[in-house]
Design a protein around this motif. Structure first.
Motif, PDB file in Angstrom:
ATOM      1  N   MET A  87       0.845  -1.202   0.000  1.00  0.00           N
ATOM      2  CA  MET A  87       0.000   0.000   0.000  1.00  0.00           C
ATOM      3  C   MET A  87       0.880   1.251   0.000  1.00  0.00           C
ATOM      4  N   ALA A  88       1.890   1.231  -0.844  1.00  0.00           N
ATOM      5  CA  ALA A  88       2.865   2.314  -0.923  1.00  0.00           C
ATOM      6  C   ALA A  88       2.888   2.861  -2.353  1.00  0.00           C
ATOM      7  N   PRO A  89       2.255   3.986  -2.610  1.00  0.00           N
ATOM      8  CA  PRO A  89       2.214   4.517  -3.978  1.00  0.00           C
ATOM      9  C   PRO A  89       3.590   4.735  -4.600  1.00  0.00           C
ATOM     10  N   GLN A  90       4.601   5.054  -3.780  1.00  0.00           N
ATOM     11  CA  GLN A  90       5.950   5.198  -4.346  1.00  0.00           C
ATOM     12  C   GLN A  90       6.431   3.873  -4.924  1.00  0.00           C
ATOM     13  N   LEU A  91       6.090   2.772  -4.248  1.00  0.00           N
ATOM     14  CA  LEU A  91       6.469   1.463  -4.777  1.00  0.00           C
ATOM     15  C   LEU A  91       5.600   1.080  -5.962  1.00  0.00           C
ATOM     16  N   PHE A  92       4.307   1.463  -5.947  1.00  0.00           N
ATOM     17  CA  PHE A  92       3.476   1.226  -7.125  1.00  0.00           C
ATOM     18  C   PHE A  92       4.139   1.858  -8.348  1.00  0.00           C
ATOM     19  N   ARG A  93       4.574   3.111  -8.193  1.00  0.00           N
ATOM     20  CA  ARG A  93       5.175   3.808  -9.321  1.00  0.00           C
ATOM     21  C   ARG A  93       6.448   3.091  -9.787  1.00  0.00           C
ATOM     22  N   ARG A  94       7.262   2.658  -8.838  1.00  0.00           N
ATOM     23  CA  ARG A  94       8.484   1.960  -9.227  1.00  0.00           C
ATOM     24  C   ARG A  94       8.165   0.638  -9.904  1.00  0.00           C
ATOM     25  N   GLN A  95       7.122  -0.054  -9.462  1.00  0.00           N
ATOM     26  CA  GLN A  95       6.731  -1.299 -10.119  1.00  0.00           C
ATOM     27  C   GLN A  95       6.294  -1.043 -11.552  1.00  0.00           C
ATOM     28  N   ILE A  96       5.544   0.027 -11.767  1.00  0.00           N
ATOM     29  CA  ILE A  96       5.131   0.364 -13.129  1.00  0.00           C
ATOM     30  C   ILE A  96       6.330   0.773 -13.971  1.00  0.00           C
ATOM     31  N   GLU A  97       7.253   1.516 -13.382  1.00  0.00           N
ATOM     32  CA  GLU A  97       8.478   1.873 -14.116  1.00  0.00           C
ATOM     33  C   GLU A  97       9.289   0.639 -14.477  1.00  0.00           C
ATOM     34  N   HIS A  98       9.129  -0.425 -13.692  1.00  0.00           N
ATOM     35  CA  HIS A  98       9.786  -1.696 -13.999  1.00  0.00           C
ATOM     36  C   HIS A  98       8.870  -2.621 -14.800  1.00  0.00           C
ATOM     37  N   GLY A  99       7.995  -2.040 -15.586  1.00  0.00           N
ATOM     38  CA  GLY A  99       7.271  -2.807 -16.590  1.00  0.00           C
ATOM     39  C   GLY A  99       5.905  -3.316 -16.202  1.00  0.00           C
ATOM     40  N   ALA A 100       5.417  -3.042 -14.996  1.00  0.00           N
ATOM     41  CA  ALA A 100       4.116  -3.563 -14.599  1.00  0.00           C
ATOM     42  C   ALA A 100       3.007  -2.964 -15.462  1.00  0.00           C
ATOM     43  N   TRP A 101       2.049  -3.796 -15.833  1.00  0.00           N
ATOM     44  CA  TRP A 101       0.858  -3.377 -16.597  1.00  0.00           C
ATOM     45  C   TRP A 101      -0.005  -2.441 -15.771  1.00  0.00           C
ATOM     46  N   GLY A 102      -0.104  -2.727 -14.489  1.00  0.00           N
ATOM     47  CA  GLY A 102      -0.921  -1.969 -13.558  1.00  0.00           C
ATOM     48  C   GLY A 102      -0.732  -2.539 -12.171  1.00  0.00           C
ATOM     49  N   ILE A 103      -1.691  -2.286 -11.295  1.00  0.00           N
ATOM     50  CA  ILE A 103      -1.609  -2.733  -9.908  1.00  0.00           C
ATOM     51  C   ILE A 103      -2.865  -3.514  -9.549  1.00  0.00           C
ATOM     52  N   THR A 104      -2.685  -4.645  -8.883  1.00  0.00           N
ATOM     53  CA  THR A 104      -3.796  -5.409  -8.322  1.00  0.00           C
ATOM     54  C   THR A 104      -4.094  -4.893  -6.923  1.00  0.00           C
ATOM     55  N   LEU A 105      -5.381  -4.871  -6.566  1.00  0.00           N
ATOM     56  CA  LEU A 105      -5.796  -4.456  -5.227  1.00  0.00           C
ATOM     57  C   LEU A 105      -6.926  -5.350  -4.757  1.00  0.00           C
ATOM     58  N   ALA A 106      -7.338  -5.167  -3.488  1.00  0.00           N
ATOM     59  CA  ALA A 106      -8.292  -6.110  -2.898  1.00  0.00           C
ATOM     60  C   ALA A 106      -9.616  -5.482  -2.488  1.00  0.00           C
ATOM     61  N   VAL A 107      -9.603  -4.222  -2.041  1.00  0.00           N
ATOM     62  CA  VAL A 107     -10.821  -3.594  -1.523  1.00  0.00           C
ATOM     63  C   VAL A 107     -10.917  -2.162  -2.041  1.00  0.00           C
ATOM     64  N   PRO A 108     -12.115  -1.544  -1.978  1.00  0.00           N
ATOM     65  CA  PRO A 108     -12.304  -0.222  -2.571  1.00  0.00           C
ATOM     66  C   PRO A 108     -11.378   0.854  -2.025  1.00  0.00           C
ATOM     67  N   HIS A 109     -11.103   0.861  -0.719  1.00  0.00           N
ATOM     68  CA  HIS A 109     -10.197   1.875  -0.175  1.00  0.00           C
ATOM     69  C   HIS A 109      -8.857   1.848  -0.893  1.00  0.00           C
ATOM     70  N   GLN A 110      -8.348   0.660  -1.165  1.00  0.00           N
ATOM     71  CA  GLN A 110      -7.060   0.540  -1.826  1.00  0.00           C
ATOM     72  C   GLN A 110      -7.117   1.098  -3.248  1.00  0.00           C
ATOM     73  N   VAL A 111      -8.244   0.896  -3.913  1.00  0.00           N
ATOM     74  CA  VAL A 111      -8.408   1.453  -5.256  1.00  0.00           C
ATOM     75  C   VAL A 111      -8.385   2.979  -5.195  1.00  0.00           C
ATOM     76  N   ARG A 112      -9.034   3.541  -4.189  1.00  0.00           N
ATOM     77  CA  ARG A 112      -9.038   5.004  -4.052  1.00  0.00           C
ATOM     78  C   ARG A 112      -7.622   5.541  -3.841  1.00  0.00           C
ATOM     79  N   VAL A 113      -6.826   4.831  -3.041  1.00  0.00           N
ATOM     80  CA  VAL A 113      -5.434   5.249  -2.845  1.00  0.00           C
ATOM     81  C   VAL A 113      -4.686   5.229  -4.174  1.00  0.00           C
ATOM     82  N   ALA A 114      -4.809   4.134  -4.893  1.00  0.00           N
ATOM     83  CA  ALA A 114      -4.094   4.016  -6.165  1.00  0.00           C
ATOM     84  C   ALA A 114      -4.513   5.104  -7.147  1.00  0.00           C
ATOM     85  N   ARG A 115      -5.807   5.387  -7.224  1.00  0.00           N
ATOM     86  CA  ARG A 115      -6.272   6.421  -8.135  1.00  0.00           C
ATOM     87  C   ARG A 115      -5.779   7.805  -7.727  1.00  0.00           C
TER      88      ARG A 115
END
Length: 431
Positions: A87-115
């Motif tokens: 649940m770390a947006p800085q790591l989400f960004r680094r994962q995408i910079e390392h080729g990730a298509w997107g991010i998987t999440l589990a519940v609506p709150h997490q989706v709101r954070v990612a957005r």
């Protein structure tokens, strides 16, 4: 919401002020911004950090990100790592910079954070039946034509609830859904049989608000999992996609690819094996892997179950976490206590592992020979010591942890330290 908007949000994280909210940070840093503190490049061990303090290894974090990028590319897999791990947006960004298509999440709150941080492709590995969350998702999709959102459906009732909420919201864009195939009787979520999956797909087809985009599941829930059982279930999942395609179920709504998704952190080698066997379908197939624990890996559960143990030629993940705690009591030769407990350390899969000692007198770091964590209280680690243990009140003890998902969630701001202890960044979490 575009990634450039997310860049602005990440920049605002660096402007946040350091204060009492954040465990382990130097008390004399109060009032500095995170960026200012990072710019000081303080040493974790000598520049005022207070125990307990959790740190991430800068080098190992980068190694793990690069390794899974290479692995996914080598096997022709798209990668949507599970963001609930950090649940770390800085790591989400680094994962995408390392080729990730997107991010998987589990519940609506997490989706709101990612957005909020500009993540444009999200896979929700759950059926979403909360009407308030669905209204919000509908508004996000309608406001941003580039936003890609996919979620599970596993029941006709769930489809009915989703359709009612989205219809009530006046949703203009349909929500892409994938039918979840359960991993077996007694497993977690998912439709239990192929006939059940077909009934769910029929229910989706009867709506205006949903679009069937593929099939998915989680092989980590296969009962009595072993390579043979996991491979067999994954082949069922591929066969389900092929059967749906042959029946024309993916032809509606301008779909341009079929989503086929699986993959936790214990069996992604099996996913790679079986997804390589996918037959030609009527549309390109997005083979979406979702493993998340790799980003920090660990010294316990995932060290034991990682697929890289079975395919060592493909590389090896490295544990990036270390929890530093301080010995506060040494009541006998057989026992000591340190000042980190359940509030600080993961303990749901394994107790922490004593790894290294940094003497209070400034002597060289040494292995934690003869020291075992035997239990945790809320704020104490119980240590069992043998005669070979060299341990004194005031010494720092470095602990390895088991289970990244319950390590990140105890820390709001985590120092990222280079091998010599220089702290170069701070990772903000949102749980």
């Amino acid at each position: 919401m575009a990634l450039d908007t997310g860049t602005d949000a990440l920049a605002r994280l660096a402007e946040e002020h350091v204060d009492h909210r954040f465990k382990g940070l130097p008390p004399d840093a109060d009032g500095l911004t995170v960026a200012e503190l990072a710019g000081q490049r303080r040493n974790l061990f000598t520049d005022g950090f207070a125990t307990p303090v959790l740190a991430l290894s800068a080098e190992r974090l980068e190694h793990n990100l690069a390794l899974m990028e290479t692995y996914a590319a080598r096997h022709g897999l798209a990668f949507a790592p599970h963001g609930k791990t950090s649940m770390a947006p800085q790591l989400f960004r680094r994962q995408i910079e390392h080729g990730a298509w997107g991010i998987t999440l589990a519940v609506p709150h997490q989706v709101r954070v990612a957005r909020a941080f500009g993540i444009g492709r999200i896979f929700l590995a759950n059926e979403l039946v909360d009407a308030a969350a669905l209204r919000w998702i509908a508004a996000e999709l309608d406001a941003d034509p580039d936003f890609r959102f996919v979620c599970y459906v596993d029941s006709v009732r769930g489809v009915e609830l989703m359709d009612a909420a989205l219809t009530g919201a006046g949703a203009a864009r349909p929500v892409d859904v994938v039918v979840e195939l359960a991993a077996g009787e007694g497993a977690r979520t998912g439709a239990r049989t192929e006939a059940d999956c077909a009934a769910v797909a029929d229910a989706v087809a009867a709506t205006r608000t949903l679009r069937l985009a593929g099939v998915a599941g989680y092989e980590g829930e296969v009962p009595d999992a072993d390579p043979e059982r996991v491979h067999a279930w994954l082949r069922r999942l591929v066969a389900l996609a092929a059967d749906f395609d042959a029946a024309g179920r993916f032809g509606a709504g301008g779909l341009d690819e079929i989503v086929l998704s699986a993959g936790g952190s214990a069996w992604f080698d099996a996913v790679a094996d079986v997804f390589a066997e996918v037959p030609g379908l009527s549309l390109p197939v997005l083979k979406l892997l979702r493993s998340g624990a790799y980003v920090s890996h660990d010294d316990g559960h995932y060290r034991e179950v990682t697929p890289f143990n079975r395919v060592p030629a493909e590389g090896a993940l490295e544990p990036a976490f270390r929890l530093w705690t301080q010995v506060v009591s040494r009541p006998s030769a057989e026992q000591a206590f340190a000042n980190a407990g359940k509030r600080d350390a993961a303990y749901d899969l394994d107790l922490p592992f004593a790894q290294v000692v940094r003497p209070a007198d400034g002597g060289p770091e040494r292995p934690a020979a003869g020291i075992t964590v035997s239990g945790l209280s809320d704020q104490h680690a119980w240590l069992r010591t043998t005669p070979e243990a060299e341990l004194a009140v005031g010494d720092w003890l470095g602990l390895g942890l088991s289970h990244p998902c319950t390590s990140f969630d105890k820390w709001q701001l985590i120092p990222v330290a280079e091998a010599d202890g220089t702290v170069v960044d701070y990772i903000r979490t949102f749980f």
